[in-house]
Design a protein around this motif. Structure first.
Motif, short mmCIF file in Angstrom:
data_model
loop_
_atom_site.label_atom_id
_atom_site.label_comp_id
_atom_site.label_asym_id
_atom_site.label_seq_id
_atom_site.Cartn_x
_atom_site.Cartn_y
_atom_site.Cartn_z
N UNK A 145 0.70 -1.31 0.06
CA UNK A 145 0.06 -0.03 0.18
C UNK A 145 0.80 1.40 0.07
N UNK A 146 1.90 1.14 0.63
CA UNK A 146 3.03 2.32 0.64
C UNK A 146 3.87 2.35 -0.69
N UNK A 147 3.54 1.41 -1.69
CA UNK A 147 4.38 1.18 -2.79
C UNK A 147 5.58 0.66 -2.96
N UNK A 148 5.90 -0.15 -1.54
CA UNK A 148 7.25 -0.41 -1.43
C UNK A 148 7.52 -1.92 -1.67
N UNK A 149 8.35 -2.58 -1.16
CA UNK A 149 8.54 -4.08 -1.32
C UNK A 149 8.86 -4.67 0.06
N UNK A 150 8.84 -5.97 0.31
CA UNK A 150 9.19 -6.63 1.48
C UNK A 150 9.91 -7.80 1.08
N UNK A 151 11.04 -8.38 1.50
CA UNK A 151 11.62 -9.54 1.37
C UNK A 151 12.42 -10.09 2.35
N UNK A 152 12.85 -11.39 2.18
CA UNK A 152 13.52 -12.17 3.53
C UNK A 152 14.61 -13.11 2.81
N UNK A 153 15.57 -13.02 3.88
CA UNK A 153 16.70 -13.77 3.58
C UNK A 153 17.01 -14.80 4.87
N UNK A 154 17.19 -15.98 4.86
CA UNK A 154 17.36 -16.79 6.06
C UNK A 154 18.22 -17.85 5.75
N UNK A 155 19.31 -17.74 6.26
CA UNK A 155 20.30 -18.72 6.18
C UNK A 155 21.14 -19.15 7.79
N UNK A 156 21.88 -20.37 7.85
CA UNK A 156 22.31 -20.62 9.04
C UNK A 156 23.41 -19.67 9.57
N UNK A 157 24.33 -19.19 8.32
CA UNK A 157 25.59 -18.37 8.44
C UNK A 157 25.07 -16.86 8.86
N UNK A 158 23.97 -16.48 8.25
CA UNK A 158 23.57 -14.96 8.50
C UNK A 158 22.40 -14.72 9.15
N UNK A 159 21.89 -15.81 9.66
CA UNK A 159 20.39 -15.64 10.51
C UNK A 159 19.43 -15.05 9.25
N UNK A 160 18.36 -14.53 9.86
CA UNK A 160 16.96 -14.19 9.27
C UNK A 160 17.11 -12.76 9.40
N UNK A 161 16.80 -12.12 8.15
CA UNK A 161 16.57 -10.76 7.96
C UNK A 161 15.39 -10.50 6.85
N UNK A 162 14.52 -9.68 7.46
CA UNK A 162 13.27 -9.07 6.92
C UNK A 162 13.73 -7.53 6.19
N UNK A 163 13.56 -7.41 4.94
CA UNK A 163 14.01 -5.93 4.40
C UNK A 163 12.77 -5.40 3.75
N UNK A 164 12.58 -4.21 4.20
CA UNK A 164 11.25 -3.31 3.81
C UNK A 164 12.00 -1.87 3.25
N UNK A 165 11.62 -1.97 1.79
CA UNK A 165 12.09 -0.80 1.12
C UNK A 165 10.83 0.06 0.56
N UNK A 166 10.98 1.51 1.27
CA UNK A 166 9.97 2.20 1.28
C UNK A 166 10.18 3.48 0.14
N UNK A 167 9.38 3.86 -0.53
CA UNK A 167 9.78 5.13 -1.42
C UNK A 167 9.81 6.51 -0.33
N UNK A 168 10.49 7.47 -0.68
CA UNK A 168 10.35 8.52 0.28
C UNK A 168 9.05 9.13 0.25
N UNK A 169 8.17 8.94 -0.75
CA UNK A 169 7.01 9.72 -0.67
C UNK A 169 6.00 8.65 -1.37
N UNK A 170 5.15 8.31 -0.54
CA UNK A 170 4.06 7.04 -1.12
C UNK A 170 2.80 7.73 -1.93
N UNK A 171 2.87 9.04 -1.94
CA UNK A 171 1.89 9.81 -2.65
C UNK A 171 2.09 9.47 -4.15
N UNK A 172 3.21 9.79 -4.82
CA UNK A 172 3.39 9.47 -6.24
C UNK A 172 4.58 8.90 -6.53
N UNK A 173 5.03 7.79 -5.56
CA UNK A 173 6.20 7.08 -5.78
C UNK A 173 6.11 5.98 -6.94
N UNK A 174 7.07 5.95 -7.82
CA UNK A 174 7.08 4.97 -8.83
C UNK A 174 7.10 3.61 -8.24
#
Length: 651
Positions: A597-626
């Motif tokens: 809804x904010x026009x962003x993306x969410x992803x996850x990477x999970x390995x035994x070496x690096x653990x689990x990381x959820x990454x959320x990328x948000x545009x600076x302005x969700x009004x008219x972000x590409x």
């Protein structure tokens, strides 16, 4: 030589014709013509009369022009030429010589009629010889062309001569029958040896009929080759008789092995097509763009009520498409033809014979020629009316269930809110310790039920409206993270939460919904990590247009087979360490919907070496972000952009 006299005749012993000519000049001395003045007896039959003028000397071929003869008189150089003279039905050829004689010339004529005749005979003989050579050359060319044609057509010519009692074949027969050099025979028995043993008697009878019965004959036989293959031949012959007796038989033999194979392949293909047309309920069709004609299979009667002959061409097909679908469907087909495409698919409504419309799925494949033009297109038309109705019923049932769940969740909030307030009020009034534990359990259970209801309402909004509505305003991502970390620390004082902030990380977002995202991700991390494992919350800037939120821990990694469906509703990442949470498996699904809804993306990477990381990328302005970049979407679990609303309806 005797001098000429005025009598016009010269008497002397000169066997060849001899004529004297005198110049005829005008007043100014200009040469006008010549006149004869005398001649010997041998020339008398050929002298023109009664006029003496040379210009009146008719029946003579080869006589030079007066100007040319005038050059003899003026210059004195003799002139030789050939004359062909006709007089009184006779004709002679002379070798003439003009010699200057005073103001005229003497014309000496040497008769070469016999020599001319010999030359004519010789020329005719040479011409006949040349024609014979040309005919022989053409015959050799025709023979070469015939040999090439026979080789190309896989044919040989043959002849049976009754007079000679021999059987002969054309020169290419060795290759035709696959026999070694010098292996050709000159008898019918030799040809029978080329045939399959089971067919030799039939072939012998066929040749016997050719010899005894005048006219055209034809038969086929099989013959083995030295390499073990079997070829099929067709023999065609014409027998000739004279006075009822056989004279000869001429014919050709053709290798029709490949032709029979091709015919068999065509028959098999036609049979496969016929069986496929009978086995399917789809209408099979073939369209020829050059003529617009369409061939329809018999299934059109079962599906649409038409007989194949009632189904028309391209224009008729376009006319039966529903008016609201016609431009889209016909346009897409014509674009495929013009733009070099190969596959075509379209869903549309097609009018059946009773006037009702049938929903069809039409698919075709184009075959192009060497110039890239569509030579034909073959496809199938499938009736999907019932399938579309079933899908519509299923969608309607799903909407009803989700609407019912939303209404139920909304209506449960009021009594649940009353229960929570009542428990809190009783706790403030002072009750025994045992009752305080019961009240605390009531409040905790009511809070968990409230979380469940909130998740159900968010799920309903996402499913029914296609998004979760937002309230956008200037928001500080570090402030959101700080608030969530403080709340989680108060609830879980025994856990370690680390907050890393890089940059201002400000933007235009929905503060409460963004706090819900951070809270769900942090709560999820706490639930699936040991007590002594810290959870790290990090926010940073990525260029001028994007802000990044990362929630990471070093706990047990998520199983790889769960990563692809981790953000689906009613999914669990694995057994939780505690019993906290809604228990519905909606937390990560709602996180994804809020981020989208904010026009962003969410992803996850999970390995035994690096653990689990959820990454959320948000545009600076969700009004008219590409929409999110392909690089951002490449991470596992990243989802594409969806539309959003900026108004949140009241509950």
């Amino acid at each position: 030589m005797a001098r000429p006299t005025h009598s016009g005749a010269l008497h002397g012993e000169y066997p060849d014709p001899y004529i004297l000519f005198q110049s005829v000049r005008g007043e100014t001395g200009v040469l006008l013509d010549f006149e004869w003045t005398a001649f010997n007896p041998a020339a008398e039959p050929w002298v023109p009369g009664p006029s003496r003028a040379l210009s009146a000397w008719h029946g003579v071929e080869g006589l030079p022009e007066p100007e040319v003869l005038g050059a003899v008189v003026e210059g004195g150089a003799p002139l030789g030429f050939e004359l062909h003279v006709r007089r009184g039905g006779g004709e002679r050829w002379f070798q003439a010589r003009a010699v200057k004689q005073g103001d005229g010339f003497a014309l000496w004529l040497s008769d070469r009629t016999e020599a001319h005749e010999r030359e004519r005979v010789l020329r005719e003989a040479l011409e006949r010889a040349r024609e014979a050579l040309e005919q022989e050359r053409k015959a050799r060319e025709r023979e070469a062309y015939l040999s090439l044609a026979l080789e190309t057509a896989h044919m040989v010519t043959w002849e049976w001569s009754e007079a000679r009692g021999s059987f002969s074949l054309s020169a290419n027969a060795e290759d035709f029958f696959g026999v070694p050099p010098e292996g050709l025979g000159n008898t019918v028995e030799w040809l029978l040896g080329r045939a399959h043993p089971e067919e030799r008697a039939r072939i012998a009878e066929a040749f016997a009929r050719m010899r005894t019965t005048e006219g055209a004959h034809a038969f086929q036989f099989r013959g083995p080759w030295p390499d073990g293959t079997v070829h099929t031949y067709e023999v065609v012959g014409q027998s000739f008789h004279e006075e009822g007796l056989p004279l000869r038989v001429l014919g050709v033999a053709m290798d029709i092995t490949e032709r029979l194979r091709s015919q068999e392949a065509v028959r098999a293909a036609e049979e496969r097509y016929r069986l496929a047309a009978l086995a399917t309920n789809d209408v099979l069709w073939e369209w020829l763009p050059t003529t617009g004609h369409i061939y329809w299979s018999e299934a059109c009667h079962r599906m649409l009520g038409y007989q194949p002959q009632e189904m028309g061409d391209e224009a008729w097909w376009a006319e039966q498409i529903h008016p609201m679908d016609r431009e889209r469907v016909v346009g897409s087909l014509h674009r495929l033809v013009a733009e070099g495409g190969e596959s075509w698919t379209a869903e549309y409504r097609f009018r059946s014979k009773d006037g009702t419309y049938v929903d069809v799925l039409d698919r075709g494949r184009a075959a192009r020629d060497a110039r890239g033009e569509v030579a034909r297109m073959i496809g199938s038309m499938m009736d999907i009316t019932e399938r579309k109705r079933a899908l519509e019923r299923m969608a309607e049932e799903a909407r009803f269930r989700e609407r019912f769940i939303g209404i139920l969740g909304h209506d449960l909030r009021s009594p649940l809110h009353a229960i929570a307030l009542s428990a809190r009020e009783l706790g403030r009034r002072g009750v025994p310790v045992l009752h305080q534990r019961l009240l605390q359990r009531i409040e905790t259970s009511a809070a968990r039920m409230g979380n469940m209801i909130s998740d159900i309402l968010d799920l309903t909004r996402a499913r029914l409206a296609g998004h979760i509505p937002l309230h956008l305003s200037s928001t500080s991502l570090p402030q959101v993270c700080q608030q969530v970390v403080e709340e989680m620390t108060a609830v879980h004082p025994e856990r370690t939460l680390l907050l890393d902030i890089e940059g201002a990380c400000e933007g235009v977002w929905d503060f409460e919904r963004l706090a819900q995202v951070v809270s769900n991700l942090v709560g999820n991390a706490l639930e699936h990590t040991p007590l002594d494992t810290p959870v790290r919350v990090r926010c940073r800037e990525e260029g001028a247009g994007w802000r990044v939120l990362e929630i990471s821990n070093r706990g047990t990694p998520i199983a790889s087979h769960l990563l692809d469906t981790l953000f689906d509703p009613f999914r669990q990442a694995g057994p939780a360490r505690t019993g906290r949470g809604s228990g519905l498996g909606l937390g990560l699904y709602i996180v994804r919907q809020l981020v989208l809804a904010h026009q962003g993306t969410v992803s996850v990477q999970s390995t035994a070496e690096d653990g689990t990381t959820f990454t959320v990328r948000l545009p600076r302005d969700s009004h008219d972000a590409p929409a999110a970049t392909p690089e951002a979407l490449a991470g596992r679990g990243a989802l594409p952009f969806q539309s959003m609303s900026q108004e949140r309806p009241t509950e």
